[in-house]
Design a protein around this motif. Sequence first.
Motif, PDB file in Angstrom:
ATOM      1  N   GLY A  24       0.821  -1.207   0.000  1.00 40.11           N
ATOM      2  CA  GLY A  24       0.000   0.000   0.000  1.00 40.11           C
ATOM      3  C   GLY A  24       0.853   1.253   0.000  1.00 40.11           C
ATOM      4  O   GLY A  24       0.540   2.232  -0.698  1.00 40.11           O
ATOM      5  N   ILE A  25       1.935   1.263   0.759  1.00 40.24           N
ATOM      6  CA  ILE A  25       2.855   2.415   0.778  1.00 40.24           C
ATOM      7  C   ILE A  25       3.486   2.595  -0.596  1.00 40.24           C
ATOM      8  O   ILE A  25       3.590   3.701  -1.111  1.00 40.24           O
ATOM      9  N   PHE A  26       3.904   1.472  -1.199  1.00 36.03           N
ATOM     10  CA  PHE A  26       4.508   1.528  -2.529  1.00 36.03           C
ATOM     11  C   PHE A  26       3.532   2.086  -3.555  1.00 36.03           C
ATOM     12  O   PHE A  26       3.885   2.961  -4.358  1.00 36.03           O
ATOM     13  N   LEU A  27       2.295   1.594  -3.540  1.00 34.13           N
ATOM     14  CA  LEU A  27       1.301   2.069  -4.509  1.00 34.13           C
ATOM     15  C   LEU A  27       0.952   3.537  -4.282  1.00 34.13           C
ATOM     16  O   LEU A  27       0.778   4.298  -5.247  1.00 34.13           O
ATOM     17  N   THR A  28       0.854   3.958  -3.042  1.00 33.17           N
ATOM     18  CA  THR A  28       0.579   5.366  -2.743  1.00 33.17           C
ATOM     19  C   THR A  28       1.712   6.250  -3.251  1.00 33.17           C
ATOM     20  O   THR A  28       1.472   7.298  -3.873  1.00 33.17           O
ATOM     21  N   THR A  29       2.946   5.822  -3.034  1.00 31.86           N
ATOM     22  CA  THR A  29       4.103   6.575  -3.529  1.00 31.86           C
ATOM     23  C   THR A  29       4.099   6.621  -5.046  1.00 31.86           C
ATOM     24  O   THR A  29       4.371   7.658  -5.649  1.00 31.86           O
ATOM     25  N   LEU A  30       3.783   5.510  -5.688  1.00 28.19           N
ATOM     26  CA  LEU A  30       3.730   5.455  -7.146  1.00 28.19           C
ATOM     27  C   LEU A  30       2.659   6.396  -7.685  1.00 28.19           C
ATOM     28  O   LEU A  30       2.903   7.156  -8.633  1.00 28.19           O
ATOM     29  N   PHE A  31       1.469   6.360  -7.103  1.00 29.91           N
ATOM     30  CA  PHE A  31       0.392   7.240  -7.561  1.00 29.91           C
ATOM     31  C   PHE A  31       0.728   8.711  -7.338  1.00 29.91           C
ATOM     32  O   PHE A  31       0.410   9.558  -8.175  1.00 29.91           O
ATOM     33  N   LEU A  32       1.365   9.018  -6.221  1.00 33.92           N
ATOM     34  CA  LEU A  32       1.778  10.396  -5.964  1.00 33.92           C
ATOM     35  C   LEU A  32       2.794  10.852  -7.006  1.00 33.92           C
ATOM     36  O   LEU A  32       2.703  11.960  -7.543  1.00 33.92           O
ATOM     37  N   PHE A  33       3.755   9.999  -7.310  1.00 39.93           N
ATOM     38  CA  PHE A  33       4.756  10.312  -8.332  1.00 39.93           C
ATOM     39  C   PHE A  33       4.095  10.527  -9.693  1.00 39.93           C
ATOM     40  O   PHE A  33       4.407  11.494 -10.406  1.00 39.93           O
ATOM     41  N   LEU A  34       3.191   9.644 -10.075  1.00 42.16           N
ATOM     42  CA  LEU A  34       2.494   9.785 -11.367  1.00 42.16           C
ATOM     43  C   LEU A  34       1.640  11.044 -11.401  1.00 42.16           C
ATOM     44  O   LEU A  34       1.536  11.706 -12.436  1.00 42.16           O
ATOM     45  N   TRP A  35       1.022  11.397 -10.282  1.00 40.89           N
ATOM     46  CA  TRP A  35       0.200  12.600 -10.204  1.00 40.89           C
ATOM     47  C   TRP A  35       1.058  13.842 -10.423  1.00 40.89           C
ATOM     48  O   TRP A  35       0.695  14.744 -11.173  1.00 40.89           O
ATOM     49  N   VAL A  36       2.231  13.892  -9.763  1.00 41.65           N
ATOM     50  CA  VAL A  36       3.146  15.021  -9.926  1.00 41.65           C
ATOM     51  C   VAL A  36       3.646  15.082 -11.369  1.00 41.65           C
ATOM     52  O   VAL A  36       3.716  16.154 -11.978  1.00 41.65           O
ATOM     53  N   MET A  37       3.999  13.939 -11.951  1.00 37.61           N
ATOM     54  CA  MET A  37       4.469  13.900 -13.344  1.00 37.61           C
ATOM     55  C   MET A  37       3.365  14.352 -14.303  1.00 37.61           C
ATOM     56  O   MET A  37       3.630  15.004 -15.303  1.00 37.61           O
ATOM     57  N   TRP A  38       2.125  13.995 -13.991  1.00 36.29           N
ATOM     58  CA  TRP A  38       1.008  14.408 -14.823  1.00 36.29           C
ATOM     59  C   TRP A  38       0.881  15.933 -14.849  1.00 36.29           C
ATOM     60  O   TRP A  38       0.729  16.539 -15.902  1.00 36.29           O
ATOM     61  N   PHE A  39       0.952  16.560 -13.680  1.00 35.25           N
ATOM     62  CA  PHE A  39       0.867  18.015 -13.630  1.00 35.25           C
ATOM     63  C   PHE A  39       2.060  18.665 -14.309  1.00 35.25           C
ATOM     64  O   PHE A  39       1.925  19.698 -14.970  1.00 35.25           O
ATOM     65  N   PHE A  40       3.222  18.067 -14.167  1.00 32.62           N
ATOM     66  CA  PHE A  40       4.401  18.585 -14.860  1.00 32.62           C
ATOM     67  C   PHE A  40       4.171  18.572 -16.367  1.00 32.62           C
ATOM     68  O   PHE A  40       4.442  19.558 -17.058  1.00 32.62           O
ATOM     69  N   LEU A  41       3.663  17.461 -16.892  1.00 26.21           N
ATOM     70  CA  LEU A  41       3.395  17.350 -18.329  1.00 26.21           C
ATOM     71  C   LEU A  41       2.307  18.337 -18.753  1.00 26.21           C
ATOM     72  O   LEU A  41       2.426  18.988 -19.802  1.00 26.21           O
ATOM     73  N   LEU A  42       1.274  18.487 -17.957  1.00 29.18           N
ATOM     74  CA  LEU A  42       0.200  19.422 -18.296  1.00 29.18           C
ATOM     75  C   LEU A  42       0.713  20.858 -18.362  1.00 29.18           C
ATOM     76  O   LEU A  42       0.430  21.582 -19.319  1.00 29.18           O
ATOM     77  N   PHE A  43       1.506  21.280 -17.381  1.00 29.19           N
ATOM     78  CA  PHE A  43       2.047  22.640 -17.400  1.00 29.19           C
ATOM     79  C   PHE A  43       3.053  22.824 -18.533  1.00 29.19           C
ATOM     80  O   PHE A  43       3.162  23.898 -19.109  1.00 29.19           O
ATOM     81  N   ARG A  44       3.769  21.777 -18.867  1.00 27.84           N
ATOM     82  CA  ARG A  44       4.721  21.840 -19.988  1.00 27.84           C
ATOM     83  C   ARG A  44       3.976  22.070 -21.300  1.00 27.84           C
ATOM     84  O   ARG A  44       4.407  22.835 -22.149  1.00 27.84           O
TER      85      ARG A  44
END
Length: 132
Positions: free
Chosen positions: A8-28
């Motif tokens: 669960g910790i691993f999946l939460t960290t993965l989703f948080l990372f993907l969420w941040v990357m998503w916003f990075f791509l959107l702003f880019r």
Amino acid sequence: MDDYPLLGIFLTTLFLFLWVMWFFLLFRIITDVFRDRELSGWAKAGWMIFCIVLPFLGVFVYVIVRGKGMGERDAEQTRRAQEAFQDYVRKAAAPAAGTASGTDELARLAELHASGALTDQEFERAKTKLLS
């Protein structure tokens, strides 16, 4: 810790990372839309609406359709910024046109003093004025 397993910790960290990357791509993509000089205002508005209303589809379609141009525009902006910086450095480092540098001026004063055209007092006054 028993009620929140390691997976669960691993999946939460993965989703948080993907969420941040998503916003990075959107702003880019938003930055690229506004930076592109070839797009009209209506096209920019259309891409923005597409990316806001259907964010995942809009971003993926933008990357597929205009992804190559994103890299080219980024490289062009980097090249222009580098040229502007080099031009600034050249202008700042170059002596003003038509004026001699302090070293040249001191050498000319020393020659005039050695030839006797300047007295010791005049030479010292001119040297002090030049060095201040």
